[in-house]
Design a protein around this motif. Structure first.
Motif, PDB file in Angstrom:
ATOM      1  N   GLY A   1       0.987  -1.348   0.153  1.00 38.65           N
ATOM      2  CA  GLY A   1      -0.042   0.041  -0.107  1.00 38.65           C
ATOM      3  C   GLY A   1       0.811   1.252   0.022  1.00 38.65           C
ATOM      4  N   GLY A   2       0.115   2.302   0.566  1.00 41.82           N
ATOM      5  CA  GLY A   2       1.097   3.493   0.737  1.00 41.82           C
ATOM      6  C   GLY A   2       1.147   4.144  -0.872  1.00 41.82           C
TER       7      GLY A   2
ATOM      8  N   THR B   1       4.315   5.076  -2.853  1.00 40.94           N
ATOM      9  CA  THR B   1       5.377   4.831  -3.715  1.00 40.94           C
ATOM     10  C   THR B   1       4.669   3.625  -4.991  1.00 40.94           C
ATOM     11  OG1 THR B   1       6.765   4.996  -1.809  1.00 40.94           O
ATOM     12  CG2 THR B   1       7.551   3.858  -3.947  1.00 40.94           C
ATOM     13  N   PRO B   2       4.086   2.702  -4.551  1.00 41.62           N
ATOM     14  CA  PRO B   2       3.965   1.776  -5.821  1.00 41.62           C
ATOM     15  C   PRO B   2       2.658   1.773  -6.763  1.00 41.62           C
ATOM     16  CG  PRO B   2       2.776   0.937  -3.692  1.00 41.62           C
ATOM     17  CD  PRO B   2       3.770   2.243  -3.545  1.00 41.62           C
TER      18      PRO B   2
ATOM     19  N   ASP C   1      -0.875  -5.964   3.246  1.00 37.74           N
ATOM     20  CA  ASP C   1      -1.586  -5.224   4.254  1.00 37.74           C
ATOM     21  C   ASP C   1      -2.741  -4.398   4.222  1.00 37.74           C
ATOM     22  OD1 ASP C   1       0.156  -2.321   5.507  1.00 37.74           O
ATOM     23  OD2 ASP C   1       0.076  -3.329   3.464  1.00 37.74           O
TER      24      ASP C   1
ATOM     25  N   GLY D   1       6.760  -1.766   1.113  1.00 38.59           N
ATOM     26  CA  GLY D   1       7.573  -0.429   1.041  1.00 38.59           C
ATOM     27  C   GLY D   1       8.128  -0.365   2.540  1.00 38.59           C
ATOM     28  N   ILE D   2       8.801   0.833   2.830  1.00 40.34           N
ATOM     29  CA  ILE D   2       8.992   1.056   4.376  1.00 40.34           C
ATOM     30  C   ILE D   2       8.761   2.334   4.661  1.00 40.34           C
ATOM     31  CG2 ILE D   2      11.173  -0.586   4.479  1.00 40.34           C
ATOM     32  CD1 ILE D   2      12.831   2.105   4.198  1.00 40.34           C
TER      33      ILE D   2
ATOM     34  N   HIS E   1       8.880   0.730   9.616  1.00 41.99           N
ATOM     35  CA  HIS E   1       8.055  -0.479   9.635  1.00 41.99           C
ATOM     36  C   HIS E   1       7.663  -0.882   7.957  1.00 41.99           C
ATOM     37  CE1 HIS E   1       4.970   2.546   7.827  1.00 41.99           C
ATOM     38  NE2 HIS E   1       4.623   1.513   7.191  1.00 41.99           N
ATOM     39  N   THR E   2       7.307  -2.028   7.937  1.00 41.71           N
ATOM     40  CA  THR E   2       6.989  -2.717   6.552  1.00 41.71           C
ATOM     41  C   THR E   2       5.728  -3.338   6.452  1.00 41.71           C
ATOM     42  OG1 THR E   2       8.019  -3.645   4.464  1.00 41.71           O
ATOM     43  CG2 THR E   2       8.247  -4.831   6.655  1.00 41.71           C
TER      44      THR E   2
HETATM   45  C1  6PG Z   1       0.532   0.712   4.031  1.00 43.04           C
HETATM   46  C2  6PG Z   1       1.668   0.072   3.597  1.00 43.04           C
HETATM   47  C3  6PG Z   1       3.032   0.611   4.155  1.00 43.04           C
HETATM   48  C4  6PG Z   1       3.834   1.442   3.268  1.00 43.04           C
HETATM   49  C5  6PG Z   1       4.617   2.288   3.857  1.00 43.04           C
HETATM   50  C6  6PG Z   1       5.493   3.408   2.722  1.00 43.04           C
HETATM   51  O1  6PG Z   1      -0.732   0.437   4.077  1.00 43.04           O
HETATM   52  O2  6PG Z   1       0.618   2.227   4.224  1.00 43.04           O
HETATM   53  O3  6PG Z   1       1.547  -1.110   2.995  1.00 43.04           O
HETATM   54  O4  6PG Z   1       3.843  -0.432   4.867  1.00 43.04           O
HETATM   55  O5  6PG Z   1       4.429   0.442   2.306  1.00 43.04           O
HETATM   56  O6  6PG Z   1       4.152   3.302   4.791  1.00 43.04           O
HETATM   57  O7  6PG Z   1       4.396   4.098   2.291  1.00 43.04           O
HETATM   58  P1  6PG Z   1       4.594   5.165   1.099  1.00 43.04           P
HETATM   59  O8  6PG Z   1       5.154   4.379  -0.058  1.00 43.04           O
HETATM   60  O9  6PG Z   1       3.613   5.984   0.761  1.00 43.04           O
HETATM   61  O10 6PG Z   1       6.027   5.888   1.696  1.00 43.04           O
END
Ligand code: 6PG
Length: 240
Positions: free
Chosen positions: A42-43, A45-46, A69, A141-142, A147-148
């Motif tokens: 998520g987040g 970046t991807p 997640d 991601g981190i 956290h990941t």
């Molecule tokens: C989530 C992610 C989380 C994400 C990191 C990086 O649901 O938020 O799975 O682990 O990968 O927080 O987030 P960014 O890509 O937004 O920096």
């Protein structure tokens, strides 16, 4: 573990390179096992990566999509990882609805939804309690706190060793997340990391010694391939 670290010139090159690797991993999985199972991060970046995958001509009936997640919000909520990936990729391609395996967040409680997804994975992969399935690809991601997935520093989720899916805790906000042992059973784990704000976390993750409970991404040591794909802004210190 077969570990590769690449620092790409910028975010665009990071996305292009990760697309290349994912397409080759997908092809290899389909040749070897007749299908590819991929778990998404998520987040932010991807997202451009998912948009790029949507432009590809792939055997969508052989690709099964999961999430590593999920935020504990409704599936149509702006913070939903499922919503982001559907909008960026899945709604644009002819993938069977039964090939999409979101984490439910509308059950009676986060632990009930975590159990429900744990059961779903065991049924899909035909693994018994105590066994771990092998995803073909898990994207991660981190956070700036290292956290990941939703494995946050000093939380109970980090201690889970006999489960596939558990409840994550981001500052009191529940999440549903893969456990570290499930991630570590994958054939291929890929970290996509972008931006200078990630430098301090990367320094601790790559340090010879540091506490994994404080820097959870250190728990990720997969049996198979491990790819760290970083853009220059994130990885420049690691190159020195
Ligand atoms: C989530 C992610 C989380 C994400 C990191 C990086 O649901 O938020 O799975 O682990 O990968 O927080 O987030 P960014 O890509 O937004 O920096």
């Amino acid at each position: 573990m077969n570990k590769t670290v690449e620092v790409l010139p910028d975010k665009e090159a990071l996305i292009q390179r990760s697309l290349e690797i994912i397409l080759s991993q997908m092809q290899a999985a389909i040749q070897k096992r007749g299908q590819c199972t991929i778990a998404l991060a998520g987040g932010g970046t991807p997202k451009p990566l998912y948009e790029a995958i949507a432009t590809q001509d792939l055997p969508w009936d052989k690709i099964h999509v999961f999430w590593g997640d999920e935020r504990y919000v409704p599936a149509d909520h702006p913070d939903s990882n499922q919503k982001m990936a559907r909008h960026a990729w899945l709604d644009k391609v002819d993938i069977p609805a039964t090939n999409i395996h979101p984490m439910s967040t509308d059950g009676e409680s986060p632990s009930a939804d975590a159990q429900k997804h744990d059961d779903h994975l065991r049924e899909f992969f035909k693994v018994a309690v105590g066994e771990f399935p092998h995803f073909d690809i898990i994207l991660l991601g981190i956070g700036d706190d290292a956290h990941t997935a939703s494995l946050f520093p000093h939380t109970d989720a980090l201690q889970m060793t006999d489960r596939l899916v558990t409840v994550g805790n981001k500052d009191g906000q529940p999440r549903i997340t893969f456990t570290a042992p499930l991630i570590n059973h994958a054939h291929c784990v890929m970290f996509l990391v972008s931006g200078a704000s990630k430098q301090p976390a990367l320094a601790q993750i790559f340090a010879p010694e540091a506490d994994a409970m404080t820097y959870p991404a250190r728990l990720i040591k997969p049996q198979g391939e491990l790819w760290w794909l970083l853009d220059e802004a994130a990885g420049q210190e690691l190159k020195k």
